[in-house]
Design a protein around this motif. Sequence first.
Motif, PDB file in Angstrom:
ATOM      1  N   LEU A  21      37.497  53.018  30.876  1.00 55.56           N
ATOM      2  CA  LEU A  21      36.114  53.010  30.399  1.00 55.56           C
ATOM      3  C   LEU A  21      35.187  53.796  31.317  1.00 55.56           C
ATOM      4  O   LEU A  21      34.234  54.434  30.859  1.00 55.56           O
ATOM      5  CB  LEU A  21      35.620  51.566  30.256  1.00 55.56           C
ATOM      6  N   GLU A  22      35.479  53.784  32.605  1.00 58.42           N
ATOM      7  CA  GLU A  22      34.642  54.496  33.573  1.00 58.42           C
ATOM      8  C   GLU A  22      34.754  56.014  33.425  1.00 58.42           C
ATOM      9  O   GLU A  22      33.934  56.756  33.961  1.00 58.42           O
ATOM     10  CB  GLU A  22      34.995  54.074  35.002  1.00 58.42           C
ATOM     11  N   LEU A  23      35.782  56.471  32.711  1.00 57.89           N
ATOM     12  CA  LEU A  23      35.927  57.915  32.482  1.00 57.89           C
ATOM     13  C   LEU A  23      34.878  58.438  31.508  1.00 57.89           C
ATOM     14  O   LEU A  23      34.616  59.645  31.456  1.00 57.89           O
ATOM     15  CB  LEU A  23      37.330  58.222  31.930  1.00 57.89           C
ATOM     16  N   GLU A  24      34.289  57.538  30.731  1.00 63.42           N
ATOM     17  CA  GLU A  24      33.270  57.936  29.753  1.00 63.42           C
ATOM     18  C   GLU A  24      31.907  58.053  30.435  1.00 63.42           C
ATOM     19  O   GLU A  24      31.498  57.156  31.168  1.00 63.42           O
ATOM     20  CB  GLU A  24      33.207  56.913  28.613  1.00 63.42           C
ATOM     21  N   ASP A  25      31.214  59.131  30.174  1.00 64.92           N
ATOM     22  CA  ASP A  25      29.939  59.393  30.853  1.00 64.92           C
ATOM     23  C   ASP A  25      28.862  58.342  30.562  1.00 64.92           C
ATOM     24  O   ASP A  25      27.986  58.097  31.391  1.00 64.92           O
ATOM     25  CB  ASP A  25      29.397  60.772  30.437  1.00 64.92           C
ATOM     26  N   ASP A  26      28.936  57.721  29.377  1.00 63.28           N
ATOM     27  CA  ASP A  26      27.873  56.790  28.991  1.00 63.28           C
ATOM     28  C   ASP A  26      28.252  55.320  29.154  1.00 63.28           C
ATOM     29  O   ASP A  26      27.517  54.427  28.735  1.00 63.28           O
ATOM     30  CB  ASP A  26      27.463  57.035  27.530  1.00 63.28           C
ATOM     31  N   LEU A  27      29.434  55.053  29.781  1.00 64.83           N
ATOM     32  CA  LEU A  27      29.877  53.665  29.972  1.00 64.83           C
ATOM     33  C   LEU A  27      30.016  53.341  31.450  1.00 64.83           C
ATOM     34  O   LEU A  27      30.485  54.161  32.236  1.00 64.83           O
ATOM     35  CB  LEU A  27      31.226  53.428  29.274  1.00 64.83           C
ATOM     36  N   HIS A  28      29.610  52.121  31.820  1.00 66.09           N
ATOM     37  CA  HIS A  28      29.727  51.709  33.227  1.00 66.09           C
ATOM     38  C   HIS A  28      30.095  50.228  33.293  1.00 66.09           C
ATOM     39  O   HIS A  28      29.401  49.379  32.733  1.00 66.09           O
ATOM     40  CB  HIS A  28      28.420  51.948  33.973  1.00 66.09           C
ATOM     41  N   VAL A  29      31.223  49.922  33.956  1.00 65.21           N
ATOM     42  CA  VAL A  29      31.677  48.538  34.113  1.00 65.21           C
ATOM     43  C   VAL A  29      30.983  47.920  35.328  1.00 65.21           C
ATOM     44  O   VAL A  29      31.162  48.377  36.461  1.00 65.21           O
ATOM     45  CB  VAL A  29      33.209  48.479  34.281  1.00 65.21           C
ATOM     46  N   VAL A  30      30.185  46.874  35.073  1.00 64.59           N
ATOM     47  CA  VAL A  30      29.407  46.259  36.157  1.00 64.59           C
ATOM     48  C   VAL A  30      30.109  45.043  36.759  1.00 64.59           C
ATOM     49  O   VAL A  30      29.687  44.531  37.804  1.00 64.59           O
ATOM     50  CB  VAL A  30      28.002  45.848  35.672  1.00 64.59           C
ATOM     51  N   GLY A  31      31.177  44.566  36.124  1.00 67.70           N
ATOM     52  CA  GLY A  31      31.877  43.416  36.667  1.00 67.70           C
ATOM     53  C   GLY A  31      33.077  43.042  35.820  1.00 67.70           C
ATOM     54  O   GLY A  31      33.233  43.515  34.695  1.00 67.70           O
ATOM     55  N   SER A  32      33.938  42.195  36.389  1.00 69.37           N
ATOM     56  CA  SER A  32      35.113  41.746  35.646  1.00 69.37           C
ATOM     57  C   SER A  32      35.590  40.412  36.199  1.00 69.37           C
ATOM     58  O   SER A  32      35.243  40.022  37.324  1.00 69.37           O
ATOM     59  CB  SER A  32      36.242  42.780  35.732  1.00 69.37           C
ATOM     60  N   ALA A  33      36.397  39.716  35.403  1.00 69.10           N
ATOM     61  CA  ALA A  33      36.952  38.428  35.825  1.00 69.10           C
ATOM     62  C   ALA A  33      38.305  38.245  35.165  1.00 69.10           C
ATOM     63  O   ALA A  33      38.614  38.867  34.145  1.00 69.10           O
ATOM     64  CB  ALA A  33      36.014  37.290  35.436  1.00 69.10           C
ATOM     65  N   VAL A  34      39.124  37.369  35.767  1.00 62.96           N
ATOM     66  CA  VAL A  34      40.438  37.063  35.194  1.00 62.96           C
ATOM     67  C   VAL A  34      40.465  35.633  34.653  1.00 62.96           C
ATOM     68  O   VAL A  34      41.527  35.124  34.306  1.00 62.96           O
ATOM     69  CB  VAL A  34      41.560  37.257  36.234  1.00 62.96           C
ATOM     70  N   ASP A  35      39.310  34.985  34.586  1.00 63.17           N
ATOM     71  CA  ASP A  35      39.233  33.652  33.991  1.00 63.17           C
ATOM     72  C   ASP A  35      37.868  33.475  33.333  1.00 63.17           C
ATOM     73  O   ASP A  35      36.899  34.161  33.657  1.00 63.17           O
ATOM     74  CB  ASP A  35      39.470  32.558  35.035  1.00 63.17           C
ATOM     75  N   GLY A  36      37.794  32.541  32.405  1.00 61.30           N
ATOM     76  CA  GLY A  36      36.584  32.367  31.624  1.00 61.30           C
ATOM     77  C   GLY A  36      35.409  31.778  32.382  1.00 61.30           C
ATOM     78  O   GLY A  36      34.252  32.110  32.106  1.00 61.30           O
ATOM     79  N   ILE A  37      35.684  30.903  33.336  1.00 62.75           N
ATOM     80  CA  ILE A  37      34.597  30.248  34.076  1.00 62.75           C
ATOM     81  C   ILE A  37      33.811  31.261  34.891  1.00 62.75           C
ATOM     82  O   ILE A  37      32.577  31.304  34.837  1.00 62.75           O
ATOM     83  CB  ILE A  37      35.160  29.126  34.972  1.00 62.75           C
ATOM     84  N   ASN A  38      34.520  32.080  35.658  1.00 53.02           N
ATOM     85  CA  ASN A  38      33.840  33.114  36.441  1.00 53.02           C
ATOM     86  C   ASN A  38      33.134  34.116  35.537  1.00 53.02           C
ATOM     87  O   ASN A  38      32.036  34.590  35.851  1.00 53.02           O
ATOM     88  CB  ASN A  38      34.824  33.851  37.357  1.00 53.02           C
ATOM     89  N   ALA A  39      33.770  34.424  34.423  1.00 49.69           N
ATOM     90  CA  ALA A  39      33.161  35.364  33.489  1.00 49.69           C
ATOM     91  C   ALA A  39      31.809  34.834  33.004  1.00 49.69           C
ATOM     92  O   ALA A  39      30.811  35.559  33.001  1.00 49.69           O
ATOM     93  CB  ALA A  39      34.088  35.608  32.302  1.00 49.69           C
ATOM     94  N   TRP A  40      31.773  33.579  32.595  1.00 48.92           N
ATOM     95  CA  TRP A  40      30.533  32.989  32.094  1.00 48.92           C
ATOM     96  C   TRP A  40      29.445  32.984  33.162  1.00 48.92           C
ATOM     97  O   TRP A  40      28.293  33.338  32.913  1.00 48.92           O
ATOM     98  CB  TRP A  40      30.800  31.584  31.577  1.00 48.92           C
ATOM     99  N   GLN A  41      29.813  32.611  34.381  1.00 43.54           N
ATOM    100  CA  GLN A  41      28.831  32.570  35.474  1.00 43.54           C
ATOM    101  C   GLN A  41      28.263  33.960  35.754  1.00 43.54           C
ATOM    102  O   GLN A  41      27.043  34.127  35.899  1.00 43.54           O
ATOM    103  CB  GLN A  41      29.489  31.992  36.735  1.00 43.54           C
ATOM    104  N   GLU A  42      29.141  34.959  35.813  1.00 48.35           N
ATOM    105  CA  GLU A  42      28.679  36.309  36.148  1.00 48.35           C
ATOM    106  C   GLU A  42      27.922  36.961  34.990  1.00 48.35           C
ATOM    107  O   GLU A  42      27.003  37.743  35.214  1.00 48.35           O
ATOM    108  CB  GLU A  42      29.870  37.171  36.575  1.00 48.35           C
ATOM    109  N   LEU A  43      28.300  36.632  33.774  1.00 45.76           N
ATOM    110  CA  LEU A  43      27.593  37.200  32.626  1.00 45.76           C
ATOM    111  C   LEU A  43      26.144  36.745  32.587  1.00 45.76           C
ATOM    112  O   LEU A  43      25.249  37.509  32.216  1.00 45.76           O
ATOM    113  CB  LEU A  43      28.303  36.807  31.319  1.00 45.76           C
ATOM    114  N   GLN A  44      25.896  35.513  32.997  1.00 46.61           N
ATOM    115  CA  GLN A  44      24.512  35.022  33.040  1.00 46.61           C
ATOM    116  C   GLN A  44      23.685  35.788  34.060  1.00 46.61           C
ATOM    117  O   GLN A  44      22.496  36.046  33.847  1.00 46.61           O
ATOM    118  CB  GLN A  44      24.504  33.532  33.388  1.00 46.61           C
ATOM    119  N   GLU A  45      24.334  36.169  35.165  1.00 44.70           N
ATOM    120  CA  GLU A  45      23.614  36.884  36.233  1.00 44.70           C
ATOM    121  C   GLU A  45      23.454  38.368  35.897  1.00 44.70           C
ATOM    122  O   GLU A  45      22.375  38.942  36.044  1.00 44.70           O
ATOM    123  CB  GLU A  45      24.377  36.738  37.554  1.00 44.70           C
ATOM    124  N   LEU A  46      24.561  38.996  35.436  1.00 46.12           N
ATOM    125  CA  LEU A  46      24.561  40.443  35.240  1.00 46.12           C
ATOM    126  C   LEU A  46      23.934  40.865  33.908  1.00 46.12           C
ATOM    127  O   LEU A  46      23.346  41.943  33.819  1.00 46.12           O
ATOM    128  CB  LEU A  46      25.998  40.976  35.323  1.00 46.12           C
TER     129      LEU A  46
END
Length: 201
Positions: A21-46
């Motif tokens: 995804l980072e190869l695309e000029d208009d897309l930028h990955v701001v974070g990632s997680a390997v479990d749902g709990i961390n994903a939910w917490q970080e999505l609220q912040e980011l």
Amino acid sequence: MITLYLAEDQSMLNSALTQLLELEDDLHVVGSAVDGINAWQELQELQPDVAILDIEMPGMTGLDVADRLASSQLATKVIVLTTFAQRRYFERAVKANVAGYLLKDSPSDDLIDAIRAVMTGRTIYAPELVTNMLSADNNPLTERELAVLVEAEKGLPTKTIAANLYLSAGTTRNYLSAIFSKLGVHNRLEAIRVAKANQWL
């Protein structure tokens, strides 16, 4: 620039998707997680533009996270990326107002196109899902016949199936015969295979 967040419990796939995804000029990955709990917490912040969520993850499933995003009214759009084309998952995803539902064996370009499409307000579903939904809607089995087949899938003998469903053994055999006739099969294994292939089980 479209900001993205990835939640995928397979670390290798998570990393590969990020790089892709980072190869695309208009897309930028701001974070990632390997479990749902961390994903939910970080999505609220980011609060990224788009969250790409796997379904089966430790802690919370991707659908749990999608439910929370919908109820919290965050602007983040959700694309479910999964191996599961099951009707029950898809129906729950629709209730959570996901913007996209794609299968992992789809070409990578489909995901990239879907990200851009959902940002314009479109909803993107994998074509296979529509086929499965139509198959499920054409289910010839009654609820009672399905209940018998669910028990049969467990490998239970007829008498046990009958006891579990409060039926007589004779009635249970009649249900099984009706199932075989409707599905054009000769035994339980074939019936289970056909029912699963059509998303009836």
